[in-house]
Design a protein around this motif. Structure first.
Motif, PDB file in Angstrom:
ATOM      1  N   TRP A 233       0.839  -1.197   0.000  1.00 57.60           N
ATOM      2  CA  TRP A 233       0.000   0.000   0.000  1.00 57.60           C
ATOM      3  C   TRP A 233       0.875   1.250   0.000  1.00 57.60           C
ATOM      4  O   TRP A 233       0.624   2.198  -0.741  1.00 57.60           O
ATOM      5  CB  TRP A 233      -0.947  -0.006   1.197  1.00 57.60           C
ATOM      6  CG  TRP A 233      -1.784   1.226   1.239  1.00 57.60           C
ATOM      7  CD1 TRP A 233      -1.671   2.263   2.109  1.00 57.60           C
ATOM      8  CD2 TRP A 233      -2.832   1.581   0.340  1.00 57.60           C
ATOM      9  NE1 TRP A 233      -2.598   3.231   1.811  1.00 57.60           N
ATOM     10  CE2 TRP A 233      -3.324   2.839   0.725  1.00 57.60           C
ATOM     11  CE3 TRP A 233      -3.406   0.945  -0.761  1.00 57.60           C
ATOM     12  CZ2 TRP A 233      -4.351   3.490   0.057  1.00 57.60           C
ATOM     13  CZ3 TRP A 233      -4.431   1.586  -1.430  1.00 57.60           C
ATOM     14  CH2 TRP A 233      -4.896   2.838  -1.018  1.00 57.60           C
ATOM     15  N   GLY A 234       1.910   1.270   0.830  1.00 55.68           N
ATOM     16  CA  GLY A 234       2.825   2.408   0.867  1.00 55.68           C
ATOM     17  C   GLY A 234       3.513   2.631  -0.475  1.00 55.68           C
ATOM     18  O   GLY A 234       3.634   3.776  -0.939  1.00 55.68           O
ATOM     19  N   GLU A 235       3.955   1.560  -1.108  1.00 55.10           N
ATOM     20  CA  GLU A 235       4.589   1.668  -2.422  1.00 55.10           C
ATOM     21  C   GLU A 235       3.594   2.206  -3.455  1.00 55.10           C
ATOM     22  O   GLU A 235       3.927   3.068  -4.271  1.00 55.10           O
ATOM     23  CB  GLU A 235       5.128   0.313  -2.868  1.00 55.10           C
ATOM     24  CG  GLU A 235       6.308  -0.169  -2.045  1.00 55.10           C
ATOM     25  CD  GLU A 235       6.693  -1.616  -2.339  1.00 55.10           C
ATOM     26  OE1 GLU A 235       5.983  -2.305  -3.111  1.00 55.10           O
ATOM     27  OE2 GLU A 235       7.715  -2.066  -1.782  1.00 55.10           O
TER      28      GLU A 235
ATOM     29  N   THR B  20      -5.040   1.943 -10.357  1.00 57.74           N
ATOM     30  CA  THR B  20      -3.845   2.696 -10.738  1.00 57.74           C
ATOM     31  C   THR B  20      -3.389   2.316 -12.142  1.00 57.74           C
ATOM     32  O   THR B  20      -3.049   3.192 -12.952  1.00 57.74           O
ATOM     33  CB  THR B  20      -2.711   2.469  -9.716  1.00 57.74           C
ATOM     34  OG1 THR B  20      -3.177   2.871  -8.425  1.00 57.74           O
ATOM     35  CG2 THR B  20      -1.466   3.247 -10.082  1.00 57.74           C
ATOM     36  N   MET B  21      -3.393   1.040 -12.466  1.00 52.76           N
ATOM     37  CA  MET B  21      -2.980   0.619 -13.809  1.00 52.76           C
ATOM     38  C   MET B  21      -3.976   1.129 -14.855  1.00 52.76           C
ATOM     39  O   MET B  21      -3.569   1.573 -15.935  1.00 52.76           O
ATOM     40  CB  MET B  21      -2.851  -0.907 -13.890  1.00 52.76           C
ATOM     41  CG  MET B  21      -2.225  -1.371 -15.188  1.00 52.76           C
ATOM     42  SD  MET B  21      -0.685  -0.539 -15.679  1.00 52.76           S
ATOM     43  CE  MET B  21       0.418  -1.046 -14.402  1.00 52.76           C
TER      44      MET B  21
ATOM     45  N   PRO C  63      -7.992   4.855  -5.837  1.00 54.07           N
ATOM     46  CA  PRO C  63      -7.391   4.077  -4.744  1.00 54.07           C
ATOM     47  C   PRO C  63      -7.521   4.743  -3.375  1.00 54.07           C
ATOM     48  O   PRO C  63      -7.730   4.068  -2.373  1.00 54.07           O
ATOM     49  CB  PRO C  63      -5.921   3.964  -5.165  1.00 54.07           C
ATOM     50  CG  PRO C  63      -5.952   4.041  -6.649  1.00 54.07           C
ATOM     51  CD  PRO C  63      -7.055   5.026  -6.955  1.00 54.07           C
ATOM     52  N   VAL C  64      -7.430   6.063  -3.337  1.00 54.83           N
ATOM     53  CA  VAL C  64      -7.551   6.772  -2.062  1.00 54.83           C
ATOM     54  C   VAL C  64      -8.976   6.646  -1.525  1.00 54.83           C
ATOM     55  O   VAL C  64      -9.190   6.326  -0.353  1.00 54.83           O
ATOM     56  CB  VAL C  64      -7.150   8.253  -2.225  1.00 54.83           C
ATOM     57  CG1 VAL C  64      -7.385   9.027  -0.948  1.00 54.83           C
ATOM     58  CG2 VAL C  64      -5.693   8.350  -2.673  1.00 54.83           C
TER      59      VAL C  64
ATOM     60  N   GLN D 244       2.972   5.961  -3.174  1.00 54.50           N
ATOM     61  CA  GLN D 244       4.062   6.756  -3.754  1.00 54.50           C
ATOM     62  C   GLN D 244       3.921   6.828  -5.274  1.00 54.50           C
ATOM     63  O   GLN D 244       4.129   7.887  -5.880  1.00 54.50           O
ATOM     64  CB  GLN D 244       5.424   6.166  -3.378  1.00 54.50           C
ATOM     65  CG  GLN D 244       5.763   6.293  -1.913  1.00 54.50           C
ATOM     66  CD  GLN D 244       5.761   7.731  -1.437  1.00 54.50           C
ATOM     67  OE1 GLN D 244       6.177   8.646  -2.135  1.00 54.50           O
ATOM     68  NE2 GLN D 244       5.276   7.954  -0.229  1.00 54.50           N
ATOM     69  N   GLU D 245       3.582   5.714  -5.898  1.00 54.85           N
ATOM     70  CA  GLU D 245       3.401   5.681  -7.348  1.00 54.85           C
ATOM     71  C   GLU D 245       2.225   6.568  -7.764  1.00 54.85           C
ATOM     72  O   GLU D 245       2.312   7.321  -8.739  1.00 54.85           O
ATOM     73  CB  GLU D 245       3.172   4.245  -7.813  1.00 54.85           C
ATOM     74  CG  GLU D 245       4.372   3.348  -7.588  1.00 54.85           C
ATOM     75  CD  GLU D 245       4.039   1.863  -7.628  1.00 54.85           C
ATOM     76  OE1 GLU D 245       2.866   1.497  -7.856  1.00 54.85           O
ATOM     77  OE2 GLU D 245       4.960   1.056  -7.411  1.00 54.85           O
TER      78      GLU D 245
END
Length: 176
Positions: free
Chosen positions: A36-38, A118-119, A94-95, A41-42
């Motif tokens: 989730w953290g990664e 995201t993709m 996502p958020v 950032q993306e």
């Protein structure tokens, strides 16, 4: 879990307690938190680019030059704005997804769905950039080279955003 030295695979590399080589030793919750953290950032990187591009697109209609565009350019503009809005939605998704399901103990599933959104946002961003380039270059150049220039940039983005990662996945696939 021990942090190994150079003899165990390099400084800072985690080695499982049994000494076997391998990846991280994480619980599903730890893995979901890390992923989730990664992912956040993306998403931050892509959201910034989309916000700038979309903000620019929203102002174009209010310029004096917009009224002089032909019907095709108006259509390209509308398609571009719609793609920008869809891209924004996918990359903010996502958020929102995380916020709505927080505390429901489905973080691993949340990460999967957020990664999919995201993709989708990255694919929509590719389309938005292509459409923006088409509009800008049509107005700036007025010639038959425009589709070729846009196609060249789109190909470059596909190589950078999808081709190289796919190549790396194939090239560095673990040997079983």
């Amino acid at each position: 879990m021990a942090v190994s030295g150079a003899q165990d695979g390099g400084p800072g590399r985690r080695v499982p307690p049994d000494g076997s080589p391998g990846g991280r030793r994480e619980t599903p919750e730890e893995r979901a938190d890390r992923r989730w953290g990664e992912l956040l950032q993306e998403v931050r990187v892509t959201q910034t680019g989309v916000q700038i591009l979309f903000g620019f697109l929203l102002t174009v209609v209010f310029t004096p030059r917009f009224a002089t565009l032909d019907a095709t350019d108006h259509t390209v503009y509308v398609v571009t704005v719609m793609l920008g809005a869809a891209t924004t939605g996918a990359l903010i998704g996502p958020v929102s997804f995380h916020r709505l399901v927080t505390g429901r103990r489905i973080k691993p599933e949340t990460v999967v769905w957020a990664a999919r959104l995201t993709m989708a946002g990255v694919v929509l961003l590719l389309c938005t950039v292509a459409s923006s380039l088409l509009l800008i270059l049509r107005v700036a150049l007025h010639n038959s080279a425009v589709p070729w220039l846009v196609a060249g940039i789109v190909l470059w983005l596909i190589v950078c955003w999808f081709g190289l990662p796919c190549w790396a996945l194939h090239r560095y696939r673990p040997k079983d």
